[in-house]
Motif scaffolding. Sequence first.
Motif, PDB file in Angstrom:
ATOM      1  N   GLU A 143     -10.493   6.315   8.555  1.00 31.36           N
ATOM      2  CA  GLU A 143     -11.697   6.391   7.725  1.00 31.36           C
ATOM      3  C   GLU A 143     -11.491   5.524   6.476  1.00 31.36           C
ATOM      4  O   GLU A 143     -11.351   4.321   6.572  1.00 31.36           O
ATOM      5  N   ASN A 144     -11.432   6.110   5.294  1.00 29.52           N
ATOM      6  CA  ASN A 144     -11.269   5.299   4.084  1.00 29.52           C
ATOM      7  C   ASN A 144      -9.910   5.516   3.430  1.00 29.52           C
ATOM      8  O   ASN A 144      -9.754   5.352   2.226  1.00 29.52           O
ATOM      9  N   VAL A 145      -8.926   5.890   4.253  1.00 28.59           N
ATOM     10  CA  VAL A 145      -7.569   6.096   3.743  1.00 28.59           C
ATOM     11  C   VAL A 145      -6.629   5.060   4.368  1.00 28.59           C
ATOM     12  O   VAL A 145      -6.548   4.930   5.591  1.00 28.59           O
ATOM     13  N   TYR A 146      -5.941   4.361   3.505  1.00 27.56           N
ATOM     14  CA  TYR A 146      -4.996   3.317   3.925  1.00 27.56           C
ATOM     15  C   TYR A 146      -3.582   3.864   3.808  1.00 27.56           C
ATOM     16  O   TYR A 146      -3.215   4.440   2.782  1.00 27.56           O
ATOM     17  N   LYS A 147      -2.789   3.689   4.852  1.00 27.86           N
ATOM     18  CA  LYS A 147      -1.428   4.248   4.880  1.00 27.86           C
ATOM     19  C   LYS A 147      -0.420   3.174   5.259  1.00 27.86           C
ATOM     20  O   LYS A 147      -0.631   2.411   6.204  1.00 27.86           O
ATOM     21  N   VAL A 148       0.671   3.134   4.504  1.00 27.31           N
ATOM     22  CA  VAL A 148       1.767   2.206   4.794  1.00 27.31           C
ATOM     23  C   VAL A 148       3.061   3.007   4.859  1.00 27.31           C
ATOM     24  O   VAL A 148       3.301   3.879   4.027  1.00 27.31           O
ATOM     25  N   GLN A 149       3.873   2.685   5.845  1.00 26.11           N
ATOM     26  CA  GLN A 149       5.184   3.344   5.937  1.00 26.11           C
ATOM     27  C   GLN A 149       6.273   2.291   6.112  1.00 26.11           C
ATOM     28  O   GLN A 149       6.158   1.392   6.949  1.00 26.11           O
ATOM     29  N   LEU A 150       7.293   2.403   5.298  1.00 29.66           N
ATOM     30  CA  LEU A 150       8.441   1.501   5.372  1.00 29.66           C
ATOM     31  C   LEU A 150       9.698   2.334   5.615  1.00 29.66           C
ATOM     32  O   LEU A 150      10.025   3.228   4.827  1.00 29.66           O
ATOM     33  N   ILE A 151      10.368   2.045   6.722  1.00 28.90           N
ATOM     34  CA  ILE A 151      11.604   2.745   7.071  1.00 28.90           C
ATOM     35  C   ILE A 151      12.761   1.758   6.977  1.00 28.90           C
ATOM     36  O   ILE A 151      12.724   0.684   7.590  1.00 28.90           O
ATOM     37  N   LEU A 152      13.764   2.111   6.205  1.00 26.30           N
ATOM     38  CA  LEU A 152      14.935   1.252   6.017  1.00 26.30           C
ATOM     39  C   LEU A 152      16.178   1.962   6.525  1.00 26.30           C
ATOM     40  O   LEU A 152      16.447   3.109   6.124  1.00 26.30           O
ATOM     41  N   ASN A 153      16.940   1.299   7.386  1.00 28.91           N
ATOM     42  CA  ASN A 153      18.242   1.823   7.762  1.00 28.91           C
ATOM     43  C   ASN A 153      19.225   1.492   6.647  1.00 28.91           C
ATOM     44  O   ASN A 153      19.168   0.413   6.052  1.00 28.91           O
ATOM     45  N   GLN A 154      20.132   2.410   6.370  1.00 31.69           N
ATOM     46  CA  GLN A 154      21.096   2.198   5.286  1.00 31.69           C
ATOM     47  C   GLN A 154      21.949   0.960   5.558  1.00 31.69           C
ATOM     48  O   GLN A 154      22.378   0.731   6.681  1.00 31.69           O
ATOM     49  N   LEU A 155      22.180   0.177   4.512  1.00 29.22           N
ATOM     50  CA  LEU A 155      23.023  -1.025   4.620  1.00 29.22           C
ATOM     51  C   LEU A 155      24.482  -0.653   4.787  1.00 29.22           C
ATOM     52  O   LEU A 155      24.914   0.348   4.236  1.00 29.22           O
TER      53      LEU A 155
END
Length: 272
Positions: A260-272
């Motif tokens: 609808e009118n909700v924008y979602k971003v997900q960033l997953i980082l594996n530990q270095l």
Amino acid sequence: MIFKKYNTNLFVLALVIVVALVPIIITAFEVIFTDNKSVIFLGNYHPKVTILVISYYILLFGVGVFWFTKQLIAIAQLKNEKAKAELMLLKSQVNPHFFFNTLNNLYGLVAKDTKKAQELILKLSDMMRYSIYEGEKEIVTLEEEIDYLKNYFELHQMRYHKNIVIHFNADIDENCKVVPLLFIILLENSFKHGVETLRENAFVKVDVVSDKNEIRFTIENNFGISNNEENKSGVGLKNLKRRLELIYPNKHKLSFSITENVYKVQLILNQL
């Protein structure tokens, strides 16, 4: 001087090759131009000469391996230096427009509300200090990065003349490390393409969870009239994607979704 050195190296290389080919040329000559049906390589030479030639070939092979390895190392170092230079350039491009916009707001606020302007200056100073000094580091604690994001939120709440509902949840491992100034681009986009497009009922929701294996950063915001394609492919996100490729190759996942009118971003980082 460089040309002279290049010619000398070329001459030495040519001499080495010629010396190395002499026994092979002689053997080939004997096979082609004599009546011998077969020729033993170095068979007609004195044993000492044979040992000397074979030793020379072994030395030549060793030098060749050393030279080839040295070239590979030089190429790897060059790529590494190029990647570092690119990262420094990308870091320098992070949020300068935000600082300029805030300074412009301060210009008009100084005469109207001196106390609020002073608070804004202190917050802005803290953020600039972090960007300049901590941003130069290869890695910082996740807690430091979260404090930077919280300062960003507080600064925006002071700037805008409207209510913004902000939810910020952080459940992190205190020993967790992360590359600085990664999440700020996503946070800036949530305000630029979300909060700034709404007159009322704007919200931003951030959730940061980490353990010893990975960091999971999720951000949601509602939006009004906005160019969502620009939100997905703007300069800031191109910057972020390139930095992730350089620092977290095959160790990250960046996803986008709109409901609808909700924008979602997900960033997953594996530990270095």
